[in-house]
Design an enzyme around this catalytic site. Structure first.
Site, PDB file in Angstrom:
ATOM      1  N   HIS A 146     -18.913 -18.013 -17.738  1.00 12.03           N
ATOM      2  CA  HIS A 146     -18.523 -16.615 -17.561  1.00 12.03           C
ATOM      3  C   HIS A 146     -17.032 -16.437 -17.856  1.00 12.03           C
ATOM      4  O   HIS A 146     -16.190 -16.953 -17.138  1.00 12.03           O
ATOM      5  CB  HIS A 146     -18.837 -16.226 -16.108  1.00 12.03           C
ATOM      6  CG  HIS A 146     -18.557 -14.809 -15.768  1.00 12.03           C
ATOM      7  ND1 HIS A 146     -17.603 -14.438 -14.848  1.00 12.03           N
ATOM      8  CD2 HIS A 146     -19.130 -13.664 -16.220  1.00 12.03           C
ATOM      9  CE1 HIS A 146     -17.594 -13.130 -14.730  1.00 12.03           C
ATOM     10  NE2 HIS A 146     -18.509 -12.632 -15.546  1.00 12.03           N
ATOM     11  N   ARG A 147     -16.729 -15.738 -18.939  1.00 11.05           N
ATOM     12  CA  ARG A 147     -15.339 -15.575 -19.427  1.00 11.05           C
ATOM     13  C   ARG A 147     -14.717 -16.939 -19.756  1.00 11.05           C
ATOM     14  O   ARG A 147     -13.518 -17.126 -19.606  1.00 11.05           O
ATOM     15  CB  ARG A 147     -14.480 -14.819 -18.409  1.00 11.05           C
ATOM     16  CG  ARG A 147     -15.127 -13.550 -17.859  1.00 11.05           C
ATOM     17  CD  ARG A 147     -14.251 -12.824 -16.862  1.00 11.05           C
ATOM     18  NE  ARG A 147     -15.028 -11.863 -16.087  1.00 11.05           N
ATOM     19  CZ  ARG A 147     -14.587 -11.151 -15.074  1.00 11.05           C
ATOM     20  NH1 ARG A 147     -13.320 -11.269 -14.712  1.00 11.05           N
ATOM     21  NH2 ARG A 147     -15.380 -10.309 -14.418  1.00 11.05           N
ATOM     22  N   GLU A 171     -19.088 -17.003 -22.838  1.00 10.06           N
ATOM     23  CA  GLU A 171     -19.196 -15.545 -22.810  1.00 10.06           C
ATOM     24  C   GLU A 171     -17.929 -14.882 -23.330  1.00 10.06           C
ATOM     25  O   GLU A 171     -16.826 -15.338 -23.020  1.00 10.06           O
ATOM     26  CB  GLU A 171     -19.431 -15.044 -21.377  1.00 10.06           C
ATOM     27  CG  GLU A 171     -19.767 -13.561 -21.365  1.00 10.06           C
ATOM     28  CD  GLU A 171     -19.380 -12.811 -20.109  1.00 10.06           C
ATOM     29  OE1 GLU A 171     -18.541 -13.290 -19.328  1.00 10.06           O
ATOM     30  OE2 GLU A 171     -19.908 -11.708 -19.929  1.00 10.06           O
ATOM     31  N   HIS A 223     -11.786  -8.903 -20.286  1.00  9.04           N
ATOM     32  CA  HIS A 223     -12.783  -8.340 -19.382  1.00  9.04           C
ATOM     33  C   HIS A 223     -12.475  -6.910 -18.975  1.00  9.04           C
ATOM     34  O   HIS A 223     -13.326  -6.026 -19.029  1.00  9.04           O
ATOM     35  CB  HIS A 223     -12.957  -9.178 -18.107  1.00  9.04           C
ATOM     36  CG  HIS A 223     -13.886  -8.500 -17.159  1.00  9.04           C
ATOM     37  ND1 HIS A 223     -13.441  -7.687 -16.131  1.00  9.04           N
ATOM     38  CD2 HIS A 223     -15.237  -8.429 -17.116  1.00  9.04           C
ATOM     39  CE1 HIS A 223     -14.479  -7.172 -15.502  1.00  9.04           C
ATOM     40  NE2 HIS A 223     -15.577  -7.609 -16.077  1.00  9.04           N
ATOM     41  N   GLN A 242     -25.161  -8.645 -25.001  1.00 10.80           N
ATOM     42  CA  GLN A 242     -25.411  -8.064 -23.690  1.00 10.80           C
ATOM     43  C   GLN A 242     -24.588  -6.791 -23.510  1.00 10.80           C
ATOM     44  O   GLN A 242     -23.506  -6.638 -24.056  1.00 10.80           O
ATOM     45  CB  GLN A 242     -25.034  -9.063 -22.581  1.00 10.80           C
ATOM     46  CG  GLN A 242     -23.668  -9.683 -22.812  1.00 10.80           C
ATOM     47  CD  GLN A 242     -23.072 -10.386 -21.616  1.00 10.80           C
ATOM     48  OE1 GLN A 242     -23.453 -10.143 -20.480  1.00 10.80           O
ATOM     49  NE2 GLN A 242     -22.103 -11.253 -21.866  1.00 10.80           N
TER      50      GLN A 242
HETATM   51  O1  G3P Z   1     -21.913 -10.118 -18.403  1.00  7.62           O
HETATM   52  C1  G3P Z   1     -22.350 -10.643 -17.188  1.00  7.62           C
HETATM   53  C2  G3P Z   1     -21.275 -10.351 -16.231  1.00  7.62           C
HETATM   54  O2  G3P Z   1     -20.108 -10.818 -16.827  1.00  7.62           O
HETATM   55  C3  G3P Z   1     -21.189  -8.877 -15.987  1.00  7.62           C
HETATM   56  O3  G3P Z   1     -20.109  -8.583 -15.221  1.00  7.62           O
HETATM   57  O4  G3P Z   1     -17.994  -7.420 -15.011  1.00  7.62           O
HETATM   58  O5  G3P Z   1     -18.019  -9.865 -15.267  1.00  7.62           O
HETATM   59  O6  G3P Z   1     -18.541  -8.436 -17.198  1.00  7.62           O
HETATM   60  P1  G3P Z   1     -18.607  -8.577 -15.709  1.00  7.62           P
HETATM   61 CA    CA Z   2     -19.384  -9.876 -18.913  1.00  8.21          CA
END
Ligand code: G3P
Ligand code: CA
Length: 301
Positions: free
Chosen positions: A38-39, A65, A80, A190
């Site tokens: 994530h990121r 991501e 983000h 996504q």
């Molecule tokens: O994309 C999945 C998750 O990252 C969604 O939340 O706010 O971290 O982009 P956010």
């Molecule tokens: Ca995200």
């Protein structure tokens, strides 16, 4: 040299490890769920920097991501937040305010790592200072066809034309990622916004899509609608339970919850037989999946 590498891979596998794209040893999974960094490995390094993506791959993440916005001069960049205020440091006229109001040249003056060192001194590293905002093209250039990408089109005003979906598709074609996306989901697209995903589907009906969901929206009727256009769903951790996973699978939807970080939550969510999940700590999730074989059907991939 090549035979030595094959031998090393074999020995590591025999010892319960595998080799990440950079050659680092990572524990072998007993349960084949998808690890989405994530990121990037954002629990260890400043989010959406090449340092965070590199580290994620070293840790054995299957996907990295990217959250993307357009600059005012039409370049897709990885960030983000809608604004630069939390994670950028540098000249205020360039590094504060809405990312889509800046040119790429302005954004490239911003330091995207110092905030992390200030916020997390226990994980700080000198090399994080001066990390710059990556363009999506730089990411595709750096990692090429060797890795998998999980790209989120973020909502934002003033992102211009052509649409972000069209420009993402153009980059996927330019870097030879479209076929991998269609054949083996090398790029998953996504969004929280159904119309964005429906536009992507109109542009290229074969690109696999993930509909992100806000808390308390994960009902059966909504999921049945999503199943008409989407490969899978990304529900928030707070909504996920075994019943929801079964409902999604009953509709043929893959499920990748966000964002699961503690070992306790990683074990619990893995035990619901999700198909994968988003985590800031891909190393931690990998250890969870290597420690135990969860009694799950084969994930939807
Ligand atoms: O994309 C999945 C998750 O990252 C969604 O939340 O706010 O971290 O982009 P956010
Ligand atoms: Ca995200």
């Amino acid at each position: 040299m090549r035979s030595a590498l094959i031998l090393a891979v074999g020995l590591l596998a025999a010892c319960g490890s595998s080799v990440a794209p950079n050659g680092a040893a990572t524990p072998v999974l007993k349960t084949d769920q998808v690890i989405v960094a994530h990121r990037g490995a954002s629990g260890h390094a400043p989010e959406h920097t090449l340092a965070a993506y590199d580290l994620a791959l070293q840790m054995g993440a299957e996907y990295i991501e990217q959250d993307v916005y357009s600059t005012s001069d039409g370049v897709l960049v990885c960030l983000h937040d809608t604004t630069l205020n939390r994670t950028a440091r540098g000249p205020a006229e360039n590094c504060t305010g809405n990312v889509s109001s800046k040119t790429l040249a302005q954004l490239k003056t911003c330091d995207m790592g110092s905030w992390f060192n200030e916020a997390y001194p226990d994980r700080a590293k000198p090399e994080y200072v001066g990390q710059t905002i990556p363009t999506l093209e730089e990411v595709f250039q750096r990692y090429g066809k060797d890795v998998n990408y999980y790209v989120e089109i973020k909502p934002g005003l003033g992102q211009g034309q052509p649409s972000v979906a069209q420009r993402l598709l153009d980059l996927m074609n330019q870097y030879g990622l479209r076929e991998g996306s269609v054949q083996r989901r090398q790029v998953l697209v996504q969004s929280f916004i159904p119309t964005v995903l429906l536009e992507m589907q109109r542009l290229d009906p074969e690109i696999p899509l993930i509909q992100l969901m806000q808390p308390l929206t994960t009902n059966a009727a909504t999921m049945a609608l999503i199943a008409r256009y989407s490969f899978g769903i990304g529900p928030p951790l707070s909504d996920v339970n075994a019943s929801l996973v079964q409902q999604a699978h009953g509709l043929g939807l893959a499920m990748h919850p966000y964002t699961v970080n503690s070992t306790e939550d990683l074990e619990r969510i893995a035990g619901y037989c999700v198909d994968g999940l988003f985590t800031n700590f891909p190393d931690r999730y990998r250890e969870v999946l290597a420690a135990k074989r969860y009694d799950c059907p084969a994930p939807i991939r």
